[in-house]
Design a protein around this motif. Structure first.
Motif, PDB file in Angstrom:
ATOM      1  N   UNK A   1       0.810  -1.165  -0.122  1.00  0.00           N
ATOM      2  CA  UNK A   1       0.036   0.277   0.093  1.00  0.00           C
ATOM      3  C   UNK A   1       0.893   1.309   0.153  1.00  0.00           C
ATOM      4  N   UNK A   2       2.137   1.071  -0.135  1.00  0.00           N
ATOM      5  CA  UNK A   2       3.051   2.209   0.109  1.00  0.00           C
ATOM      6  C   UNK A   2       3.567   2.717  -1.309  1.00  0.00           C
ATOM      7  N   UNK A   3       3.502   1.813  -2.136  1.00  0.00           N
ATOM      8  CA  UNK A   3       3.981   2.295  -3.501  1.00  0.00           C
ATOM      9  C   UNK A   3       2.969   2.548  -4.478  1.00  0.00           C
ATOM     10  N   UNK A   4       3.201   3.810  -5.345  1.00  0.00           N
ATOM     11  CA  UNK A   4       2.379   4.019  -6.544  1.00  0.00           C
ATOM     12  C   UNK A   4       1.963   2.974  -7.617  1.00  0.00           C
ATOM     13  N   UNK A   5       0.972   3.147  -8.324  1.00  0.00           N
ATOM     14  CA  UNK A   5       0.595   2.301  -9.287  1.00  0.00           C
ATOM     15  C   UNK A   5       1.986   1.923 -10.267  1.00  0.00           C
ATOM     16  N   UNK A   6       2.285   3.152 -10.691  1.00  0.00           N
ATOM     17  CA  UNK A   6       3.395   3.119 -11.667  1.00  0.00           C
ATOM     18  C   UNK A   6       4.740   2.571 -11.096  1.00  0.00           C
ATOM     19  N   UNK A   7       4.909   2.765  -9.848  1.00  0.00           N
ATOM     20  CA  UNK A   7       6.112   1.816  -9.098  1.00  0.00           C
ATOM     21  C   UNK A   7       6.142   0.422  -9.136  1.00  0.00           C
ATOM     22  N   UNK A   8       4.631   0.098  -8.842  1.00  0.00           N
ATOM     23  CA  UNK A   8       4.318  -1.401  -8.709  1.00  0.00           C
ATOM     24  C   UNK A   8       4.625  -2.012 -10.158  1.00  0.00           C
ATOM     25  N   UNK A   9       4.178  -1.508 -11.212  1.00  0.00           N
ATOM     26  CA  UNK A   9       4.233  -1.795 -12.803  1.00  0.00           C
ATOM     27  C   UNK A   9       5.931  -1.983 -13.051  1.00  0.00           C
ATOM     28  N   UNK A  10       6.297  -1.041 -12.664  1.00  0.00           N
ATOM     29  CA  UNK A  10       8.089  -0.957 -12.924  1.00  0.00           C
ATOM     30  C   UNK A  10       8.719  -2.144 -12.243  1.00  0.00           C
ATOM     31  N   UNK A  11       8.277  -2.617 -10.844  1.00  0.00           N
ATOM     32  CA  UNK A  11       8.676  -3.357 -10.236  1.00  0.00           C
ATOM     33  C   UNK A  11       8.422  -4.870 -10.682  1.00  0.00           C
ATOM     34  N   UNK A  12       6.980  -5.239 -11.333  1.00  0.00           N
ATOM     35  CA  UNK A  12       6.857  -5.952 -12.140  1.00  0.00           C
ATOM     36  C   UNK A  12       7.459  -6.391 -13.337  1.00  0.00           C
ATOM     37  N   UNK A  13       7.768  -5.555 -13.980  1.00  0.00           N
ATOM     38  CA  UNK A  13       8.627  -5.351 -15.228  1.00  0.00           C
ATOM     39  C   UNK A  13      10.189  -5.901 -15.063  1.00  0.00           C
ATOM     40  N   UNK A  14      10.630  -5.244 -14.055  1.00  0.00           N
ATOM     41  CA  UNK A  14      11.905  -5.419 -13.518  1.00  0.00           C
ATOM     42  C   UNK A  14      12.084  -7.025 -13.102  1.00  0.00           C
ATOM     43  N   UNK A  15      10.998  -7.527 -12.274  1.00  0.00           N
ATOM     44  CA  UNK A  15      11.028  -8.731 -11.897  1.00  0.00           C
ATOM     45  C   UNK A  15      11.019  -9.870 -13.198  1.00  0.00           C
ATOM     46  N   UNK A  16      10.245  -9.489 -14.288  1.00  0.00           N
ATOM     47  CA  UNK A  16      10.132 -10.391 -15.437  1.00  0.00           C
ATOM     48  C   UNK A  16      11.705 -10.577 -15.932  1.00  0.00           C
ATOM     49  N   UNK A  17      12.280  -9.250 -16.110  1.00  0.00           N
ATOM     50  CA  UNK A  17      13.553  -9.136 -16.672  1.00  0.00           C
ATOM     51  C   UNK A  17      14.594 -10.077 -15.943  1.00  0.00           C
ATOM     52  N   UNK A  18      14.491  -9.948 -14.565  1.00  0.00           N
ATOM     53  CA  UNK A  18      15.528 -10.449 -13.613  1.00  0.00           C
ATOM     54  C   UNK A  18      15.286 -12.049 -13.904  1.00  0.00           C
ATOM     55  N   UNK A  19      14.207 -12.330 -13.901  1.00  0.00           N
ATOM     56  CA  UNK A  19      13.830 -14.041 -13.677  1.00  0.00           C
ATOM     57  C   UNK A  19      14.380 -14.393 -15.069  1.00  0.00           C
ATOM     58  N   UNK A  20      13.820 -13.785 -15.953  1.00  0.00           N
ATOM     59  CA  UNK A  20      14.345 -14.310 -17.305  1.00  0.00           C
ATOM     60  C   UNK A  20      16.133 -14.278 -17.626  1.00  0.00           C
ATOM     61  N   UNK A  21      16.600 -13.351 -17.012  1.00  0.00           N
ATOM     62  CA  UNK A  21      18.136 -13.148 -17.031  1.00  0.00           C
ATOM     63  C   UNK A  21      18.896 -14.379 -16.297  1.00  0.00           C
ATOM     64  N   UNK A  22      17.975 -15.084 -15.141  1.00  0.00           N
ATOM     65  CA  UNK A  22      18.476 -15.947 -14.600  1.00  0.00           C
ATOM     66  C   UNK A  22      18.409 -17.318 -15.362  1.00  0.00           C
ATOM     67  N   UNK A  23      17.419 -17.431 -15.965  1.00  0.00           N
ATOM     68  CA  UNK A  23      17.053 -18.569 -16.668  1.00  0.00           C
ATOM     69  C   UNK A  23      17.913 -18.892 -17.990  1.00  0.00           C
ATOM     70  N   UNK A  24      18.302 -17.546 -18.611  1.00  0.00           N
ATOM     71  CA  UNK A  24      18.648 -17.778 -20.223  1.00  0.00           C
ATOM     72  C   UNK A  24      19.999 -18.482 -20.080  1.00  0.00           C
ATOM     73  N   UNK A  25      20.943 -18.104 -19.116  1.00  0.00           N
ATOM     74  CA  UNK A  25      22.314 -18.752 -19.396  1.00  0.00           C
ATOM     75  C   UNK A  25      22.418 -20.217 -19.250  1.00  0.00           C
ATOM     76  N   UNK A  26      21.448 -20.776 -18.501  1.00  0.00           N
ATOM     77  CA  UNK A  26      21.483 -22.373 -18.448  1.00  0.00           C
ATOM     78  C   UNK A  26      20.819 -22.872 -19.795  1.00  0.00           C
ATOM     79  N   UNK A  27      20.138 -22.020 -20.686  1.00  0.00           N
ATOM     80  CA  UNK A  27      19.539 -22.490 -21.767  1.00  0.00           C
ATOM     81  C   UNK A  27      20.694 -22.483 -22.997  1.00  0.00           C
ATOM     82  N   UNK A  28      21.413 -21.456 -22.921  1.00  0.00           N
ATOM     83  CA  UNK A  28      22.257 -21.270 -23.956  1.00  0.00           C
ATOM     84  C   UNK A  28      23.857 -21.761 -23.698  1.00  0.00           C
ATOM     85  N   UNK A  29      23.900 -22.273 -22.581  1.00  0.00           N
ATOM     86  CA  UNK A  29      25.154 -23.081 -22.265  1.00  0.00           C
ATOM     87  C   UNK A  29      25.608 -24.166 -23.066  1.00  0.00           C
ATOM     88  N   UNK A  30      26.879 -24.284 -23.808  1.00  0.00           N
ATOM     89  CA  UNK A  30      27.641 -24.781 -24.460  1.00  0.00           C
ATOM     90  C   UNK A  30      27.184 -24.595 -26.054  1.00  0.00           C
TER      91      UNK A  30
END
Length: 289
Positions: free
Chosen positions: A165-194
């Motif tokens: 309840x402390x963050x604004x809507x835009x801040x929450x949306x930005x946080x969600x977008x960043x979460x998608x990017x971070x989670x994707x960045x953690x998964x991609x290296x294991x896929x492209x390995x070798x």
């Protein structure tokens, strides 16, 4: 009584943090991409196998006239043996491409999850449209794989932002977008390995085959340039060495190119699926808040 109240308020907070940590741990288990971490070991094993095949299989006396490698080859194995010391090097490269391709197939298959990725994406989007976040998270646990891992991780953050309840809507949306990017960045290296190794072998295999071809042609011209009548044995040996190495080099390069492009396309499809669901999650949050 007043001294107990702070403790009472701390315990629920600690419990909530523990629950969140438990959720993260569950999310981490969703993605179980299996693969070979050290490709150098694969190269060594393939090298040992190639040398054994070359010396004891192709170099077997029964493949040559007179029972020794000095005689004319009687079959294809003997002809390949006449290709010289470049042959086991090319065999090592070819076996490495084959083994790493099988390894990537297993790894990317496990990253795709248990069910069809397209159907999973459609089902999660339907759950999001109906605002069934818990159902979508349960579907991720059932699907498993990299796409499900990213979606689950983002949905955990979704519920966290929903309760914030402390963050604004835009801040929450930005946080969600960043979460998608971070989670994707953690998964991609294991896929492209070798895959970089396979990409390197597309060129290296062809170049090593070309080297063997040049060396074989040098031997052929040396036989033609010898005094008197040309030595037919030396001439045929040089031509065999040139042709065998050419064949191995082309086969290695072609197989590596096909493998690399195939698995790159698979990874791109997973990335597109992640982007599609990530956009849907952010859009759903924006529409309902």
């Amino acid at each position: 009584m007043e001294s107990k109240d702070p403790k009472a308020t701390v315990k629920p907070a600690a419990s909530a943090s523990n629950n969140m940590a438990a959720q993260v741990k569950k999310e981490e288990k969703i993605s179980q991409v299996r693969g070979i971490r050290n490709a150098f070991i694969v190269i060594l094993v393939c090298c040992a196998a190639a040398i054994c095949i070359f010396l004891f299989g192709m170099g077997y006396g029964g493949n040559f006239e007179g029972g020794t490698t000095d005689g004319h080859p009687l079959n294809l194995a003997g002809t390949v043996y006449k290709g010289g010391f470049i042959v086991p090097i090319l065999m090592t490269l070819l076996l490495t491409v084959i083994v790493l391709s099988i390894e990537r197939w297993i790894a990317i298959s496990s990253a795709s999850g248990k069910g069809n990725t397209t159907k999973f994406v459609a089902a999660v989007k339907a759950d999001l449209a109906a605002n069934k976040i818990d159902a979508a998270m349960a579907r991720c646990k059932q699907q498993k794989g990299s796409v499900a891992s990213v979606v689950y991780n983002t949905l955990v953050k979704y519920k966290e932002m929903d309760a914030n309840t402390t963050l604004s809507k835009e801040q929450k949306l930005t946080t969600l977008r960043n979460e998608v990017e971070e989670a994707t960045a953690l998964e991609m290296p294991s896929l492209s390995q070798n895959l970089p190794i396979i990409a390197t072998l597309t060129t290296l295999g062809t170049l090593v085959g070309l080297l063997g071809t040049v060396m074989g042609m040098i031997k052929s011209f040396q036989a033609l340039a010898s005094s008197g009548s040309p030595d037919s044995t030396e001439l045929s040996t040089g031509i065999s060495e040139a042709l065998v190495n050419t064949a191995f080099g082309i086969a290695t390069g072609a197989f590596a190119v096909i493998s690399y492009n195939f698995f790159t396309n698979k990874i791109d499809n997973l990335t597109y699926a992640i982007d599609e669901i990530g956009f849907s999650i952010v859009a759903t949050f924006a529409a309902t808040h």
